[in-house]
Design a protein around this motif. Structure first.
Motif, PDB file in Angstrom:
ATOM      1  N   LEU A  96     -31.939 -30.262  -9.221  1.00 33.07           N
ATOM      2  CA  LEU A  96     -33.128 -31.091  -9.403  1.00 33.07           C
ATOM      3  C   LEU A  96     -32.741 -32.555  -9.563  1.00 33.07           C
ATOM      4  O   LEU A  96     -33.333 -33.448  -8.928  1.00 33.07           O
ATOM      5  N   HIS A  97     -31.744 -32.807 -10.395  1.00 36.27           N
ATOM      6  CA  HIS A  97     -31.294 -34.186 -10.620  1.00 36.27           C
ATOM      7  C   HIS A  97     -30.765 -34.793  -9.320  1.00 36.27           C
ATOM      8  O   HIS A  97     -31.088 -35.943  -8.986  1.00 36.27           O
ATOM      9  N   ILE A 123     -42.571 -28.827 -13.353  1.00 29.55           N
ATOM     10  CA  ILE A 123     -41.198 -29.162 -13.743  1.00 29.55           C
ATOM     11  C   ILE A 123     -40.733 -30.418 -13.014  1.00 29.55           C
ATOM     12  O   ILE A 123     -40.163 -31.342 -13.610  1.00 29.55           O
ATOM     13  N   ILE A 124     -40.983 -30.472 -11.711  1.00 29.48           N
ATOM     14  CA  ILE A 124     -40.557 -31.623 -10.911  1.00 29.48           C
ATOM     15  C   ILE A 124     -41.351 -32.867 -11.287  1.00 29.48           C
ATOM     16  O   ILE A 124     -40.785 -33.957 -11.436  1.00 29.48           O
ATOM     17  N   ALA A 125     -42.662 -32.720 -11.451  1.00 35.14           N
ATOM     18  CA  ALA A 125     -43.506 -33.861 -11.817  1.00 35.14           C
ATOM     19  C   ALA A 125     -43.080 -34.448 -13.151  1.00 35.14           C
ATOM     20  O   ALA A 125     -43.042 -35.670 -13.335  1.00 35.14           O
ATOM     21  N   GLN A 126     -42.739 -33.576 -14.097  1.00 35.32           N
ATOM     22  CA  GLN A 126     -42.259 -34.029 -15.402  1.00 35.32           C
ATOM     23  C   GLN A 126     -40.959 -34.810 -15.252  1.00 35.32           C
ATOM     24  O   GLN A 126     -40.780 -35.869 -15.868  1.00 35.32           O
ATOM     25  N   HIS A 127     -40.057 -34.319 -14.414  1.00 37.97           N
ATOM     26  CA  HIS A 127     -38.761 -34.973 -14.211  1.00 37.97           C
ATOM     27  C   HIS A 127     -38.937 -36.348 -13.573  1.00 37.97           C
ATOM     28  O   HIS A 127     -38.210 -37.295 -13.904  1.00 37.97           O
ATOM     29  N   LEU A 128     -39.895 -36.474 -12.669  1.00 39.37           N
ATOM     30  CA  LEU A 128     -40.117 -37.730 -11.949  1.00 39.37           C
ATOM     31  C   LEU A 128     -41.143 -38.637 -12.622  1.00 39.37           C
ATOM     32  O   LEU A 128     -41.333 -39.774 -12.184  1.00 39.37           O
ATOM     33  N   ALA A 183     -46.943 -36.787  -3.297  1.00 39.22           N
ATOM     34  CA  ALA A 183     -46.233 -36.326  -2.098  1.00 39.22           C
ATOM     35  C   ALA A 183     -44.760 -36.050  -2.366  1.00 39.22           C
ATOM     36  O   ALA A 183     -44.181 -35.110  -1.802  1.00 39.22           O
ATOM     37  N   ASP A 184     -44.126 -36.850  -3.222  1.00 42.39           N
ATOM     38  CA  ASP A 184     -42.710 -36.636  -3.535  1.00 42.39           C
ATOM     39  C   ASP A 184     -42.501 -35.315  -4.273  1.00 42.39           C
ATOM     40  O   ASP A 184     -41.484 -34.636  -4.079  1.00 42.39           O
ATOM     41  N   VAL A 185     -43.447 -34.960  -5.114  1.00 41.95           N
ATOM     42  CA  VAL A 185     -43.365 -33.685  -5.832  1.00 41.95           C
ATOM     43  C   VAL A 185     -43.470 -32.537  -4.838  1.00 41.95           C
ATOM     44  O   VAL A 185     -42.702 -31.562  -4.903  1.00 41.95           O
ATOM     45  N   ASP A 186     -44.388 -32.627  -3.893  1.00 44.52           N
ATOM     46  CA  ASP A 186     -44.535 -31.596  -2.869  1.00 44.52           C
ATOM     47  C   ASP A 186     -43.251 -31.431  -2.066  1.00 44.52           C
ATOM     48  O   ASP A 186     -42.808 -30.311  -1.773  1.00 44.52           O
ATOM     49  N   LEU A 187     -42.640 -32.556  -1.704  1.00 44.08           N
ATOM     50  CA  LEU A 187     -41.433 -32.544  -0.890  1.00 44.08           C
ATOM     51  C   LEU A 187     -40.286 -31.844  -1.624  1.00 44.08           C
ATOM     52  O   LEU A 187     -39.591 -30.989  -1.065  1.00 44.08           O
ATOM     53  N   GLU A 206     -40.741 -27.933  -2.185  1.00 42.36           N
ATOM     54  CA  GLU A 206     -40.307 -27.147  -1.031  1.00 42.36           C
ATOM     55  C   GLU A 206     -38.780 -27.125  -0.923  1.00 42.36           C
ATOM     56  O   GLU A 206     -38.175 -26.081  -0.700  1.00 42.36           O
ATOM     57  N   LYS A 207     -38.163 -28.291  -1.099  1.00 38.90           N
ATOM     58  CA  LYS A 207     -36.706 -28.388  -0.924  1.00 38.90           C
ATOM     59  C   LYS A 207     -35.953 -27.508  -1.913  1.00 38.90           C
ATOM     60  O   LYS A 207     -35.021 -26.781  -1.538  1.00 38.90           O
ATOM     61  N   LEU A 208     -36.315 -27.561  -3.186  1.00 37.08           N
ATOM     62  CA  LEU A 208     -35.587 -26.801  -4.201  1.00 37.08           C
ATOM     63  C   LEU A 208     -35.774 -25.299  -4.015  1.00 37.08           C
ATOM     64  O   LEU A 208     -34.860 -24.515  -4.293  1.00 37.08           O
ATOM     65  N   TYR A 209     -36.950 -24.908  -3.539  1.00 30.41           N
ATOM     66  CA  TYR A 209     -37.111 -23.477  -3.253  1.00 30.41           C
ATOM     67  C   TYR A 209     -36.202 -23.080  -2.101  1.00 30.41           C
ATOM     68  O   TYR A 209     -35.462 -22.092  -2.182  1.00 30.41           O
ATOM     69  N   THR A 210     -36.242 -23.853  -1.028  1.00 32.12           N
ATOM     70  CA  THR A 210     -35.454 -23.536   0.160  1.00 32.12           C
ATOM     71  C   THR A 210     -33.957 -23.575  -0.116  1.00 32.12           C
ATOM     72  O   THR A 210     -33.204 -22.707   0.339  1.00 32.12           O
ATOM     73  N   ASP A 211     -33.515 -24.573  -0.858  1.00 32.51           N
ATOM     74  CA  ASP A 211     -32.080 -24.783  -1.074  1.00 32.51           C
ATOM     75  C   ASP A 211     -31.474 -23.890  -2.152  1.00 32.51           C
ATOM     76  O   ASP A 211     -30.256 -23.678  -2.163  1.00 32.51           O
ATOM     77  N   PHE A 212     -32.300 -23.375  -3.063  1.00 34.80           N
ATOM     78  CA  PHE A 212     -31.718 -22.660  -4.199  1.00 34.80           C
ATOM     79  C   PHE A 212     -32.477 -21.394  -4.599  1.00 34.80           C
ATOM     80  O   PHE A 212     -31.914 -20.297  -4.609  1.00 34.80           O
ATOM     81  N   ILE A 213     -33.759 -21.524  -4.885  1.00 37.93           N
ATOM     82  CA  ILE A 213     -34.511 -20.398  -5.442  1.00 37.93           C
ATOM     83  C   ILE A 213     -34.602 -19.231  -4.470  1.00 37.93           C
ATOM     84  O   ILE A 213     -34.476 -18.063  -4.854  1.00 37.93           O
ATOM     85  N   GLU A 214     -34.815 -19.529  -3.184  1.00 38.89           N
ATOM     86  CA  GLU A 214     -35.023 -18.447  -2.210  1.00 38.89           C
ATOM     87  C   GLU A 214     -33.830 -17.497  -2.155  1.00 38.89           C
ATOM     88  O   GLU A 214     -34.001 -16.283  -1.985  1.00 38.89           O
ATOM     89  N   ALA A 215     -32.624 -18.013  -2.271  1.00 37.24           N
ATOM     90  CA  ALA A 215     -31.438 -17.157  -2.243  1.00 37.24           C
ATOM     91  C   ALA A 215     -31.421 -16.198  -3.430  1.00 37.24           C
ATOM     92  O   ALA A 215     -30.975 -15.048  -3.309  1.00 37.24           O
ATOM     93  N   ILE A 216     -31.912 -16.646  -4.580  1.00 39.84           N
ATOM     94  CA  ILE A 216     -32.006 -15.776  -5.758  1.00 39.84           C
ATOM     95  C   ILE A 216     -33.024 -14.677  -5.501  1.00 39.84           C
ATOM     96  O   ILE A 216     -32.797 -13.499  -5.806  1.00 39.84           O
TER      97      ILE A 216
END
Length: 359
Positions: A207-208, A106-111, A118-122, A125-135
């Motif tokens: 994501l945006h 999803i991220i690679a497609q967006h970028l 490396a940017d996709v990896d970064l 991790e960030k989107l999981y930590t900032d949003f998905i993990e709480a769900i």
């Protein structure tokens, strides 16, 4: 009849299945995430607990008692389930499972980047930590704080927040919405569809924002952090080339990566208020931690709550008493708490920061 429909749908686009009945934020988000990818962009959804109908689905989330990515099954309710996102300790829900397997794509497609960039990896991790993990945590009944530690500390809420989270909002959407336009469907599947769109739009915005603001800011702050010794030999002053850069999270991350502590920590960040050539400059104190309001080293107490010519006068008096050079005229203000100040020029803001170091 339902089985025949499912077979017909499967031949056109991969059929997604999830359970019917009361829905939650995790499967609502999981379905949205799948549909962000070309493979699933036009996929219909079947909401059922009927094993025969689920068997006809290409991909099943949050139901079925099976987690096996090889056959596109993403349930987490079975007793044997114990899967976590890499480097995290929160058990996954269907949202986390789908994100773990499809998030990079999803991220690679967006970028428009390869998945192993490396940017996709970064951002993965960030989107999981900032949003998905709480769900994931909400769906698995995991608190953000250790209940025993909270009880031992005798901490109580100062006010009732009503548990207003995206998960709670999605939960409320199981009920018909009396504010909906006349004629808008209020059946269970329609309500699920609106809930999926709501929480999915939040992810899309995250994501945006991460791609278009957070990542560029990381580059800007990173460059400033690497060259901070050129700004001042102490390395404690960071100069950003423009204002509006969300720098705090990045600065703490770079310091953590560099294992900076004590003498290596940044105390002040300087930046212009606008892009105008004659823009005023701010000098902002770095707080002890990202969520703290306590500055590592506030601006001098004598300056706090003073403005303009009065501030110039106070600075001049302080310099004279200490036998120091007079600071450039043009001071604008220093906040009463000493966490931020301003000057008409970059040179003046820099002089305020250097004097505040007390070196």
């Amino acid at each position: 009849m339902a089985e025949t429909v499912a077979k017909k749908l499967k031949t056109s686009s991969p059929l997604i299945g999830t359970h019917n009945g009361h829905f939650h934020a995790d499967e609502a988000l999981a379905v949205y995430l799948l549909r962000l990818l070309p493979t699933y962009a036009s996929s219909p959804l079947v909401r059922t607990r009927d094993p025969a109908q689920l068997e006809e689905c290409h991909t099943v989330v949050d139901v079925g008692g099976v987690y096996d990515a090889a056959i596109n099954r993403y349930d987490h309710h079975q007793r044997t389930f114990s899967t976590f996102f890499p480097k995290h300790e929160t058990k996954l829900s269907s949202a986390g499972l789908v994100y773990m397997h499809f998030g990079r794509a999803i991220i690679a497609q967006h970028l428009s980047l390869p998945e192993d960039h490396a940017d996709v990896d970064l951002l993965y991790e960030k989107l999981y930590t900032d949003f998905i993990e709480a769900i994931d945590a909400n769906d698995n009944g995991i608190s953000a704080y250790d209940p025993a530690a909270l009880s031992a500390a005798n901490l109580e809420k100062l006010f009732k927040d009503g548990g207003v989270t995206f998960a709670s909002i999605v939960n409320d959407m199981n009920n018909p919405d009396p504010t909906s336009p006349p004629g808008e469907p209020q059946d269970e599947d329609s309500l699920f569809g609106r809930a999926s769109t709501l929480i999915g739009n939040v992810f899309a915005r995250k994501l945006h924002q991460a791609c278009n603001s957070w990542m560029p800011a990381r580059t800007t702050v990173g460059n400033a952090y690497k060259s901070r010794a050129e700004a001042h030999s102490s390395g404690r002053i960071l100069i950003l080339p423009q204002g509006g850069v969300p720098w705090k999270e990045h600065l703490y991350n770079f310091e953590q990566e560099a294992e900076a502590a004590g003498a290596e920590q940044v105390y002040y960040v300087l930046y212009p208020e606008s892009a105008a050539e004659d823009a005023k400059w701010r000098v902002q104190c770095v707080s002890e931690s990202e969520g703290s309001f306590v500055s590592r080293k506030p601006l001098p107490e004598a300056w706090r709550g003073v403005r303009d010519q009065d501030l110039d006068g106070v600075m001049a008096t302080e310099a004279e008493k200490a036998g120091q050079d007079k600071l450039p005229a043009g001071a604008v203000f220093v906040h009463a708490s000493g966490f931020i100040g301003g000057h008409k020029t970059k040179e003046g803001a820099m002089a305020m920061a250097v004097r505040s170091l007390g070196l």
